[in-house]
Design an enzyme around this catalytic site. Sequence first.
Site, short mmCIF file in Angstrom:
data_model
loop_
_atom_site.label_atom_id
_atom_site.label_comp_id
_atom_site.label_asym_id
_atom_site.label_seq_id
_atom_site.Cartn_x
_atom_site.Cartn_y
_atom_site.Cartn_z
N GLU A 1 -10.49 5.42 3.39
CA GLU A 1 -11.06 4.25 4.06
C GLU A 1 -9.92 3.26 4.31
O GLU A 1 -8.90 3.32 3.65
CB GLU A 1 -12.11 3.60 3.16
CG GLU A 1 -11.55 2.65 2.08
CD GLU A 1 -10.70 3.31 1.01
OE1 GLU A 1 -10.71 4.56 0.91
OE2 GLU A 1 -9.99 2.59 0.26
N LYS B 1 0.81 -1.23 0.00
CA LYS B 1 0.00 0.00 0.00
C LYS B 1 0.85 1.28 0.00
O LYS B 1 0.44 2.30 -0.53
CB LYS B 1 -0.96 0.02 1.19
CG LYS B 1 -1.94 -1.16 1.25
CD LYS B 1 -3.12 -1.02 0.31
CE LYS B 1 -4.08 -2.20 0.44
NZ LYS B 1 -5.17 -2.18 -0.53
N SER C 1 1.92 -9.69 -0.78
CA SER C 1 1.51 -8.29 -0.66
C SER C 1 1.70 -7.67 0.72
O SER C 1 1.84 -6.46 0.83
CB SER C 1 0.05 -8.14 -1.10
OG SER C 1 -0.79 -8.96 -0.31
C1 LIG Z 1 -1.54 -7.02 2.68
C2 LIG Z 1 -2.73 -6.77 1.81
N1 LIG Z 1 -2.82 -7.43 0.64
C3 LIG Z 1 -3.88 -7.24 -0.18
C4 LIG Z 1 -4.92 -6.39 0.17
C5 LIG Z 1 -6.09 -6.26 -0.75
O1 LIG Z 1 -6.11 -5.04 -1.44
P1 LIG Z 1 -5.78 -4.94 -2.97
O2 LIG Z 1 -6.68 -5.92 -3.68
O3 LIG Z 1 -6.10 -3.54 -3.31
O4 LIG Z 1 -4.35 -5.27 -3.17
C6 LIG Z 1 -4.86 -5.69 1.38
C7 LIG Z 1 -5.93 -4.76 1.78
O5 LIG Z 1 -6.00 -4.27 2.86
C8 LIG Z 1 -3.74 -5.89 2.22
O6 LIG Z 1 -3.63 -5.26 3.40
#
Ligand SMILES: Cc1ncc(COP(=O)(O)O)c(C=O)c1O
Length: 408
Positions: A125, A103, A392
């Site tokens: 949000e 993020k 992620s």
């Molecule tokens: C570590 C992590 N991965 C994935 C996501 C999912 O979001 P996005 O689909 O925008 O990557 C989030 C959302 O809070 C997250 O914290």
Amino acid sequence: MTTETTTNSYGLHHSILPSSEGLYGEFGGKIGHPELAKAMEEIEVGFREIIKDEDFIAEMKRLRETYVGRPSPIFHARRLSKHCGGAQIYFKREDLNHTGAHKINHCLGEVLLAKKLGKTKVIAETGAGQHGVALATAAALMGLECEIHMGVVDIEKEHPNVSRMKILGANIVPVSRGAGTLKEAVDSAFETYLNELDSSMFAIGSALGPAPYPEIVSYFQSVVGREARGQFLETTGKLPSKVVACVGGGSNAIGIFSGFLGDANVEKVGVEPAGEGLDTPNHAATMTLGVKGEIHGFKCYVLLDKDGEPAPVHSIASGLDYPGVGPQHSLLRDMQLAIYESATDAECLEAFMALSRLEGIIPALETAHAIAYAMRAAKDMSPDETILVNLSGRGDKDIDFILDKVEL
Ligand SMILES: Cc1ncc(COP(=O)(O)O)c(C=O)c1O
């Protein structure tokens, strides 16, 4: 190893670029309040200016390298691969970024953009709290006020991230209406923003919302795919057979997919939350079971209730608990440029523990959905095939919650 060179001047593949109306095929657009449309235009003009501005480009490069810690490495998960049998699994380690998730990649860009527009405050949000933490961090770094709307259910579940946001100086607005989760947090944040259009900027947390947000977020996240493609080639001498990412709104998935959209032989797989099962009402599998509809100012695949309103959804991972999905993913699905699979809460917990015990990496519950799919898929693939997962985020925020769910 052929790659189409059909990217635009700032490097995004043509398949995820919008029309002048902000449309991706029939998806996306800018639906809603006329006042909001004016604000979106101001943001779009500012975005188009900064991405050509040498000072902005240099500042983003400096922050990525010296503040976030980019490039994030690629890691070969040897023990997990051996455990699954079949394909070799690799990770793009976005969990090692400052603040522990992908993020921060778009938050730094959004806060720099807000400053350029002369705003003194950013509003957003958050679901799992990772976007909230990253935005609060970027706002602290650049001296802006930060207000984060968060569902009361998520505040309870993700309390370490709530403490982090408070320490970083953000004002947390608890949202108790409806299910008290991500969708309601977006509603609440947009409502506040409409009253503060002059002084603030909405800094959305995923590659969704009205145009130009999907383009802005995917632009800032595309660094992940660009780095990953080069690193993977350097490490293994070939491209991955599959690139896998979890999908909430779609920002980490679009980030890593964007590096491989010109590679037809690399399968792009988004993994949605199947919650308690696709045959129950308790899931958030938007692509698998949704229909074309509208949510939060744009068109996408969406899960609707019997009255045609966005349905209450469920995932063990707060950041995936959303009834819509980004418009770029909706189009990629229809064009069969990516496929969308799902993983249940139970599979997610199993993957969470497997990665923790086999590789010493505690993943975020969101990320564990992508790992669950990779573990399932690897078994049916040959040892000379490879899977690259976008790791992620890290799971520090989830550890208390998980203690009640697994036997240690
Ligand atoms: C570590 C992590 N991965 C994935 C996501 C999912 O979001 P996005 O689909 O925008 O990557 C989030 C959302 O809070 C997250 O914290």
